[in-house]
Enzyme design. Structure first.
Site, PDB file in Angstrom:
ATOM      1  N   ASN A   1       0.832  -1.203   0.000  1.00 59.26           N
ATOM      2  CA  ASN A   1       0.000   0.000   0.000  1.00 59.26           C
ATOM      3  C   ASN A   1       0.872   1.261   0.000  1.00 59.26           C
ATOM      4  O   ASN A   1       1.952   1.302   0.598  1.00 59.26           O
ATOM      5  CB  ASN A   1      -1.023   0.006   1.143  1.00 59.26           C
ATOM      6  CG  ASN A   1      -0.459  -0.230   2.521  1.00 59.26           C
ATOM      7  OD1 ASN A   1       0.554  -0.894   2.678  1.00 59.26           O
ATOM      8  ND2 ASN A   1      -1.121   0.305   3.534  1.00 59.26           N
TER       9      ASN A   1
ATOM     10  N   GLU B   1       0.226   5.224   0.643  1.00 53.97           N
ATOM     11  CA  GLU B   1      -0.748   6.226   1.091  1.00 53.97           C
ATOM     12  C   GLU B   1      -0.359   7.628   0.625  1.00 53.97           C
ATOM     13  O   GLU B   1       0.701   7.837   0.022  1.00 53.97           O
ATOM     14  CB  GLU B   1      -0.892   6.142   2.613  1.00 53.97           C
ATOM     15  CG  GLU B   1      -1.425   4.778   3.041  1.00 53.97           C
ATOM     16  CD  GLU B   1      -1.710   4.659   4.533  1.00 53.97           C
ATOM     17  OE1 GLU B   1      -1.244   5.517   5.321  1.00 53.97           O
ATOM     18  OE2 GLU B   1      -2.409   3.684   4.892  1.00 53.97           O
TER      19      GLU B   1
ATOM     20  N   CYS C   1      -4.082   0.574  -2.512  1.00 54.74           N
ATOM     21  CA  CYS C   1      -3.952  -0.646  -1.704  1.00 54.74           C
ATOM     22  C   CYS C   1      -2.857  -1.555  -2.268  1.00 54.74           C
ATOM     23  O   CYS C   1      -2.496  -1.471  -3.448  1.00 54.74           O
ATOM     24  CB  CYS C   1      -5.261  -1.416  -1.711  1.00 54.74           C
ATOM     25  SG  CYS C   1      -6.559  -0.677  -0.708  1.00 54.74           S
TER      26      CYS C   1
ATOM     27  N   GLU D   1      -3.052  -4.653  -3.037  1.00 58.35           N
ATOM     28  CA  GLU D   1      -3.564  -5.475  -4.145  1.00 58.35           C
ATOM     29  C   GLU D   1      -3.574  -4.667  -5.447  1.00 58.35           C
ATOM     30  O   GLU D   1      -3.298  -5.201  -6.522  1.00 58.35           O
ATOM     31  CB  GLU D   1      -4.988  -5.950  -3.837  1.00 58.35           C
ATOM     32  CG  GLU D   1      -5.099  -6.852  -2.614  1.00 58.35           C
ATOM     33  CD  GLU D   1      -5.348  -6.090  -1.322  1.00 58.35           C
ATOM     34  OE1 GLU D   1      -4.862  -4.960  -1.173  1.00 58.35           O
ATOM     35  OE2 GLU D   1      -6.046  -6.634  -0.461  1.00 58.35           O
TER      36      GLU D   1
ATOM     37  N   CYS E   1     -10.255  -4.986   0.534  1.00 62.74           N
ATOM     38  CA  CYS E   1     -11.391  -4.057   0.568  1.00 62.74           C
ATOM     39  C   CYS E   1     -12.297  -4.329  -0.635  1.00 62.74           C
ATOM     40  O   CYS E   1     -11.945  -5.089  -1.547  1.00 62.74           O
ATOM     41  CB  CYS E   1     -10.893  -2.610   0.560  1.00 62.74           C
ATOM     42  SG  CYS E   1     -10.298  -2.037  -1.055  1.00 62.74           S
TER      43      CYS E   1
ATOM     44  N   CYS F   1     -10.737  -3.627  -4.058  1.00 64.48           N
ATOM     45  CA  CYS F   1      -9.725  -4.625  -4.447  1.00 64.48           C
ATOM     46  C   CYS F   1     -10.346  -5.973  -4.778  1.00 64.48           C
ATOM     47  O   CYS F   1      -9.810  -6.718  -5.604  1.00 64.48           O
ATOM     48  CB  CYS F   1      -8.659  -4.743  -3.372  1.00 64.48           C
ATOM     49  SG  CYS F   1      -7.591  -3.287  -3.351  1.00 64.48           S
TER      50      CYS F   1
END
Ligand code: THU
Length: 132
Positions: A43, A45, A54, A56, A86, A89
């Site tokens: 990830n 940010e 993310c 993924e 999530c 994803c």
């Protein structure tokens, strides 16, 4: 080491490179293509929170950039009871998953649970150009 152990190790290793100063929650993802090639992501940010990517998502982008289109198996590692992908994803994984894609969810010690794509995203939205 089994293929699955290697996939877990790849996800655990890339997790350490995550950029997550806002949540302090580091995630690593590793995807295995049907021919055995592995792609990873962590990830990333951003100060503008919705800009974050993310693990993924990063791994899927790496796979596509390398010219691959199919995910046979995936491992997601986070330091949580159950670091399931999530919703966004799940849709990303569904786009490229083989019919029997298994998504393994792990903490730092190992795989905790394994899910089929149908369990993660039942009645998924799909269009005809998938994987073109
Ligand atoms: N996150 C992932 O990268 N993958 C998941 O499967 C769950 C959540 C990230 C997003 C955000 O950077 C941080 O974890 C906290 O939600």
């Amino acid at each position: 080491m089994s293929d699955l152990d290697a996939l877990f190790e790849a996800a655990r290793t890339v997790r350490k490179r995550a950029y997550a100063p806002y949540s302090n929650f580091l995630v690593g993802a590793a995807l295995r293509a049907p021919d055995g090639t592995v792609f990873t992501g962590c990830n990333v940010e951003n100060a503008s929170y919705p800009v974050s990517v993310c693990a993924e998502g990063g791994a899927v982008s790496a796979m596509i950039a390398a010219g691959y289109r199919e995910i046979a198996e995936a491992v997601v590692v986070g330091d949580a009871a159950l670091c399931t992908p999530c919703g966004v994803c799940r849709q990303r994984l569904k786009e490229f998953g083989t019919d029997d894609l298994i998504v393994h969810v792990a903490d730092l010690n190992g795989i905790k649970r394994s899910f089929s794509m149908d369990e993660l995203l039942p009645a998924a939205f799909e269009l005809e150009h998938k994987k073109d």
